[in-house]
Design a protein around this motif. Structure first.
Motif, short mmCIF file in Angstrom:
data_model
loop_
_atom_site.label_atom_id
_atom_site.label_comp_id
_atom_site.label_asym_id
_atom_site.label_seq_id
_atom_site.Cartn_x
_atom_site.Cartn_y
_atom_site.Cartn_z
N ALA A 141 140.50 -47.08 100.58
CA ALA A 141 140.15 -48.39 101.12
C ALA A 141 141.30 -49.35 100.92
O ALA A 141 142.01 -49.29 99.91
CB ALA A 141 138.90 -48.94 100.43
N VAL A 142 141.49 -50.20 101.90
CA VAL A 142 142.40 -51.33 101.76
C VAL A 142 141.57 -52.60 101.92
O VAL A 142 140.77 -52.71 102.86
CB VAL A 142 143.52 -51.29 102.81
N GLY A 173 134.77 -44.54 93.43
CA GLY A 173 135.78 -43.49 93.34
C GLY A 173 136.88 -43.55 94.39
O GLY A 173 137.77 -42.69 94.40
N LEU A 174 136.84 -44.53 95.28
CA LEU A 174 137.90 -44.61 96.28
C LEU A 174 139.20 -45.11 95.65
O LEU A 174 139.17 -45.84 94.65
CB LEU A 174 137.49 -45.58 97.41
N THR A 175 140.33 -44.71 96.24
CA THR A 175 141.56 -45.41 95.92
C THR A 175 141.49 -46.75 96.65
O THR A 175 141.05 -46.81 97.80
CB THR A 175 142.81 -44.65 96.39
N VAL A 176 141.91 -47.81 95.98
CA VAL A 176 141.78 -49.13 96.57
C VAL A 176 143.11 -49.88 96.45
O VAL A 176 143.69 -49.97 95.36
CB VAL A 176 140.67 -49.95 95.88
N ASP A 191 143.13 -45.22 109.48
CA ASP A 191 144.02 -46.32 109.86
C ASP A 191 145.19 -46.38 108.88
O ASP A 191 145.10 -45.86 107.76
CB ASP A 191 143.28 -47.66 109.81
N THR A 192 146.25 -47.02 109.30
CA THR A 192 147.37 -47.30 108.40
C THR A 192 147.63 -48.81 108.43
O THR A 192 147.86 -49.38 109.50
CB THR A 192 148.63 -46.54 108.82
N VAL A 193 147.54 -49.42 107.25
CA VAL A 193 147.81 -50.86 107.16
C VAL A 193 149.30 -51.03 106.85
O VAL A 193 149.81 -50.41 105.90
CB VAL A 193 146.95 -51.51 106.06
N ILE A 239 149.95 -48.20 104.13
CA ILE A 239 148.83 -47.72 103.30
C ILE A 239 147.77 -47.13 104.21
O ILE A 239 147.23 -47.81 105.08
CB ILE A 239 148.19 -48.86 102.48
N ASP A 240 147.47 -45.84 104.00
CA ASP A 240 146.42 -45.19 104.79
C ASP A 240 145.05 -45.60 104.26
O ASP A 240 144.86 -45.74 103.05
CB ASP A 240 146.56 -43.67 104.73
N ALA A 241 144.10 -45.74 105.18
CA ALA A 241 142.78 -46.21 104.75
C ALA A 241 141.69 -45.64 105.65
O ALA A 241 141.85 -45.58 106.87
CB ALA A 241 142.73 -47.74 104.80
#
Lengths: 552, 552
Positions: free
Chosen positions: B150-151, B170-173, B221-223, B231-233
Motif C-alpha cells: 500500500a502507498v 501485514g502490508l508493506t506501507v 500501480d506504481t506511484v 513504489i509499487d502498490a
C-alpha cells in the motif's frame, strides 16, 4: 537572609526549592522531624502492596541531593519545639540537644498527624499509621513475616489504598468506616460502585459502625465494633483522619482556627515574618467559601512556591489560590475522583443546586474497550455555575475530572461545557465527550426544558412511574408499580399514558436516563406533566445499595 | 414546520436530533447522498485494521432507528442538486428521479470531499479514499483478497490511521507527504517522535516530496515521486486533504469564501432560512482569528445542535463558539494531540509568542509505568495568554491536551495553569502535574526570570554552550564545542565558566531543561548573561531530525 523552614516534605520543600531559585544567596535551612525529606508520601500504600518494590524509590530527594542541586541545608530528625517571634528565633531539638536559630523568614509546614480515637486499646503496638517511609517499611516487614489478617480503621483515600495493598499481599482485610459508606466525600451513588469493587476484591466492609475497642492478645489483636462484631487482626491500620500538628506554633502566638493556622492570601500567619503552608493551615474553599484545612499535596506544593515568591519579593507575588479540592483514588480496577463541592458541603453552605447524572462511555462505543464512566455534576440552580463533580469508572475518569476541575477554577457554567473542544478520536473519546454531554444535560436543567427527579424521591409522593426500557430489561430488573412502555412506542401510546397518569406527574425512567429523556420530551410536548430520572436505574440502584429507598 | 437537512452524518444528524427534541411536531427530513446516515466516519481506519471487526458497529444509527426513536425521516442515496431560495425549495435526485421539496428551514451539512491532485494516473481504480463505510469495506476486502503493498498519499490524521491499519494487516506501507514531516499541523520537534514510531512499525516515510504520477499496470500501480522514487502498490490511499462540497449551494447564491459557506454566529448563510454547519463552512479560529473550514466532528456536532436551537427559538439560542481546533491521533504506541494554534498559524496571524517545552512523566516517577510526555505550549509574549499546545507520548497525552483546550477556551494564561487543582494520586499524575509545570515555566518566561534559547538557534551567533549533564550522558551524546560541567558543580566553577564565556552569553543545556534551569539561575545570580535551552537536548535532537541544524 536566612530562611528557616519547618517540615521538609511537600509544601516545605517546595518553598525551599523555590526560595533558592529566587535567591541564590539566601541561607536556607530545613528542619525535618522525620527521617527523610521530600519522600513520596502518596506512594506509601504502593510500597506495602509491592507495586513499588524498592524502598529507595520513595526517597525522591535526600539531604545530599538537595545540598548538591539547590544548596539547601536539610536537617533530618530535627524537631522545632519553640518559636520566639519577638526574637525571631526557633528552638530545635536533635539527639536530645536543643539549639536556637535566628531567622529572617520562617516558613511553617509541619503537616498533620493521625487522629487516634479515644477508645480502649488504641495504643496497642499492632495499631499502625501509614504516614512515613518507616511506617510503610514496618507494615511490609510484618506482611513478609507472615501477617495474614488486617483491619483498616477508616475508609478514606489512604485507608482504602492501604486495604487494597494488604489484600494484594494475600491478607484477609476488613475495613471499618463509621460513615454510611466508604470514601465519605463521595456521594452515595458513587461510593456504592467502589464498595462493590472492594467486595469483589475480597475485602469485607463494615460501614456505618465505629470501632469501640481494640483488645490485645499475645498472638493478635481483636477489633471490637459497636455492633458487637469482633475481628482478629495481626495488623490494624489507623486511618480515621488527621489533625494539624500546630501545638508548638499555637503556643508561640500564631492565630489558629480549630487547631489549623490561619494565613492570609500570601501564606502569612498572624506573626510577622512567619508564613505557613500545607495541611496545618486553614483554606477557604473556592466553591463554598467554607473554611477548613485541605490535606492535599498539590495545594501544599503550590502554596510553598508562592510563599517563597512572597518572601523574595512581596510586591510581585501572586496570591495563593483558594483550593478547589480535587482528589482521586484507584480502587482495584476502578478509579474514583471528585472535584469541587459535594452535597454535604453545598448543603452546609446553603447553596441551592441541581445534580445531573450520566453514564457515558470512556470513548466511542464502536471502538473496542470503552468503559462506562459514572459521572455526576452539581450546578447552581439559578445560573448553572459548576459547583462540583464526581466520577467513577475503569477508564478516562481522571481526564474528565481534570477538565471539570479546570472548568470550576474558571467559574464555567454547565452550558459552557458544551463549547469545549476536547480531543476526539475513537480510542480517546467521543465527538460528544462525556464532559460536553454533562453540559448539555445541565443546560436543559437550568433553562427549564428538563425537569429531573432523583433516586431519593423514589417511593415518595403520588406519581405514575413510566418505565421506557425494553421488555427484556424490564423483566430482568422490574420496577414495581411502573407502567412499562418501550420508548419507541411512547408517541403511539400517549393516550394510554395520559389515562394511567390521571393528572399525576409522570416520572419516566430507563437504564441510564437517555431513552427516558426522549420519552420525557414527547410527554412534555403533549402537555403531560413529567420528570426524568437523573441517571436512570443505574444511579437509583447504586444509591439504594447505600441507603434503602422507600417502597412504593 | 418542515425542516430539511442536507447531509446525515455529524452536523446534519445532530441538527436533526436536536430539532426533534426541541419540536415534537416538526416534520424533519434528512437527505443523505451516501448509503448510511450517522455512521462512524472516524472509525473507518480501525475497520480496515480489524480492530473494529464488525461492519455493523460502524452504523451508529439506521434510518429505521432514527424513525423509531426520533421520528426523523432519513432518505439515503438522495442527492440535493439545486436550491431555490426564493421559492424555498430544493430539488432532490434519487434513483434517477428528481423531486422538489419545500422547506421552512433548510440546514446544509454536505461535508467535504477528497482533494484529487491533478497528476497523471490519479483516476486509477486502485486509488481509493477512506471517507465512507463502503470505502472501508472495499479496502478491507482487498486486504483479505491478498493485497500486500500500500502507498498512502498524505500523512495527515486519517492518512496515518489508514497507514497503521494497513500495516497491522501485514502490508508493506509507504507514506508520501509533500510537507517536511508527517502530521503537518504538529511542530517539527513533535512530528519527529511520530516519525520514529512509524518507522519502528515498519512503515517507510517519504517526506518533503510529492507524488507526480501514478502508473497503472495490469498487476499493480506504481506511484512515482518527484525525486524519482517508484513504489509499487496494490492499494493507493488518497488522503491529501478535503474540499468543501458546496458547488450546488454556491450556485444557489450562498456566499462562500474559497469554496466554504460563510455563516454567522448562529450558522445562518447569506440566504434567508438557510443554515449551514460542519466541514463545508468557514469558521473563525478562536485563538488567531484566521478564517478557514474546520473538519472536526466535535465542532460540527455542536454547530448542528445550536442551529436546531436557533431554528426552534432564535431569541434564546446561544451563539456557535469559535473553534479552538483540538485534535488527536493514535500512532502505534504513541498519541499525538494538539489544541489551539501552531507556529505557522501564529506567524500567519502576526502574533508574538514564546514556546515552552518540557518532558514530564505521565504520573509520579516512583510509581511503575510512568511514560514521558513531550509537551510544548505557545504563550503570547506580552501577557502569557495560552495560544496553543501539543503533546506526544505513550500515556496521559489526551488528558493534558483536554485540560489545555479548556484553558484556552477560558483564555487562561500560562501562569494561571499553576493554580489548577488537578487530580493527583501516584497512578494518575504528580503533585505538580505536567500542566502545572508548563505554567510554572511559562510564568518564569513571561516575567523575565527565565531567558530561553531554542533548538533552531543552535549554531547561530557567538555564544558559549554549557552542557550541565553528567559525564556519562555527555559521552553518549556529545555536544560539539560545549563546555561540560555537571549542574551540581556549577556553583563551585563559576570562574571557569565566566572565563570561558569571555563576555558572551552562556547557552546552558541538559537533557530536558530541568538541570540546566537550575544552572541558569546560578549564572544569572552571578551576573553572567545566560539562556536555557527550551526542552533540552530531547527537543533539540527531535527538531534536528526533521530540519538539520546549523553546525557550530
Amino acid at each position: 537572609m536566612r530562611i528557616l523552614i519547618v517540615g521538609g516534605v511537600a509544601g516545605g520543600m517546595s518553598a525551599a526549592a523555590r526560595a533558592r531559585r529566587r535567591d541564590e544567596n539566601a541561607e536556607i535551612i530545613v528542619f525535618e522531624r522525620g527521617d527523610h525529606p521530600s519522600f513520596a508520601n502518596c506512594g506509601l500504600p504502593y510500597y506495602v502492596s509491592g507495586e513499588i518494590d524498592d524502598e529507595s524509590s520513595l526517597l525522591v530527594q535526600t539531604p545530599d541531593s538537595l545540598k548538591d542541586a539547590l544548596d539547601i541545608d536539610v536537617r533530618i530528625r530535627h524537631e522545632v519545639i519553640a518559636v520566639d517571634a519577638a526574637a525571631q528565633t526557633v528552638d530545635v531539638r536533635h539527639d536530645g540537644t536543643v539549639t536556637t536559630w535566628t531567622y529572617d523568614a520562617l516558613v511553617l509546614a509541619p503537616g498533620a498527624s493521625a487522629v487516634r480515637p479515644p477508645i480502649p486499646g488504641i495504643d496497642s503496638p499492632r495499631i499502625q499509621t501509614l504516614r512515613t517511609v518507616g511506617d510503610a517499611a514496618r507494615m511490609r516487614d510484618e506482611v513478609e513475616a507472615g501477617a495474614t489478617r488486617a483491619v483498616v480503621l477508616g475508609a478514606g483515600f489512604i485507608g482504602l489504598e492501604a486495604a487494597e495493598g494488604l489484600r494484594m499481599r494475600g491478607l484477609t482485610v476488613d475495613v471499618v468506616e463509621s460513615a454510611p459508606h466508604v470514601l465519605p466525600p463521595l456521594e452515595n451513588e458513587q461510593a456504592s460502585l467502589i464498595q462493590d469493587e472492594l467486595r469483589a476484591m475480597g475485602i469485607t466492609l463494615h460501614t456505618g459502625v465505629a470501632a469501640t475497642a481494640v483488645e490485645s492478645g499475645p498472638e493478635h489483636d481483636t477489633v471490637v465494633l459497636a455492633d458487637g462484631t469482633r475481628i482478629d487482626a495481626d495488623i490494624v491500620v489507623l486511618s480515621v483522619g488527621v489533625r494539624p500538628d500546630t501545638a508548638v506554633f499555637e503556643a508561640a502566638g500564631i492565630a489558629c482556627e480549630r487547631g489549623a493556622m490561619i494565613v492570609d492570601e500570601h501564606g502569612r500567619t498572624s506573626l510577622e515574618n512567619v508564613w505557613a503552608v500545607g495541611d496545618a493551615t486553614v483554606s477557604t474553599d473556592s466553591v463554598t467559601g467554607l473554611r477548613r484545612p485541605v490535606a492535599l499535596a498539590g495545594p501544599a506544593n503550590r502554596a510553598g512556591r508562592l510563599v517563597a515568591d512572597h518572601i523574595a519579593d512581596p510586591t510581585t507575588a501572586r496570591p495563593i489560590p483558594q483550593p478547589v479540592g480535587t482528589a482521586i483514588v484507584r480502587v482495584g480496577g476502578l478509579t474514583a475522583a471528585l472535584t469541587g463541592a459535594n452535597r454535604a458541603a453545598l448543603d452546609q453552605a446553603g447553596i441551592d443546586y441541581r445534580t445531573v447524572h450520566l453514564h457515558p462511555g470512556s470513548h466511542a462505543g464502536y471502538f473496542p474497550g470503552a468503559e462506562q464512566i459514572h459521572l455526576l455534576m452539581h450546578v447552581r440552580a439559578d445560573d448553572g455555575l459548576i459547583l462540583g463533580a464526581q466520577a467513577v469508572g475503569a477508564d478516562g475518569v481522571d481526564k474528565r475530572i481534570d477538565v471539570l476541575a479546570t472548568a470550576i477554577r474558571n467559574r464555567m457554567t454547565g452550558p459552557d461545557l458544551i463549547d469545549l473542544d476536547l480531543a476526539y478520536a475513537p480510542p480517546f473519546g467521543s465527538a460528544k465527550d462525556p464532559v460536553n454531554l454533562a453540559g448539555m444535560i445541565a443546560e436543559n436543567v437550568v433553562n427549564g426544558s428538563l425537569n429531573l427527579w432523583y433516586a431519593d424521591e423514589y417511593g415518595t409522593g403520588d406519581h405514575l412511574i413510566l418505565d421506557v426500557r425494553g421488555p427484556a430489561e424490564q423483566d430482568a430488573d422490574p420496577v414495581p408499580g411502573a407502567l412499562c412502555i418501550p420508548h419507541v412506542q411512547v408517541r403511539d401510546r400517549l393516550d394510554e399514558i395520559r389515562d394511567a397518569a390521571a393528572g399525576r406527574e409522570v416520572r419516566v425512567l430507563c437504564a441510564s436516563g437517555m431513552r427516558s429523556y426522549l420519552a420525557y420530551r414527547i410527554l412534555r410536548a403533549a402537555g403531560i406533566p413529567a420528570a426524568n430520572l437523573s441517571g436512570g436505574l443505574l444511579t437509583l440502584r447504586a444509591a439504594e445499595s447505600i441507603r434503602p429507598l422507600q417502597t412504593v
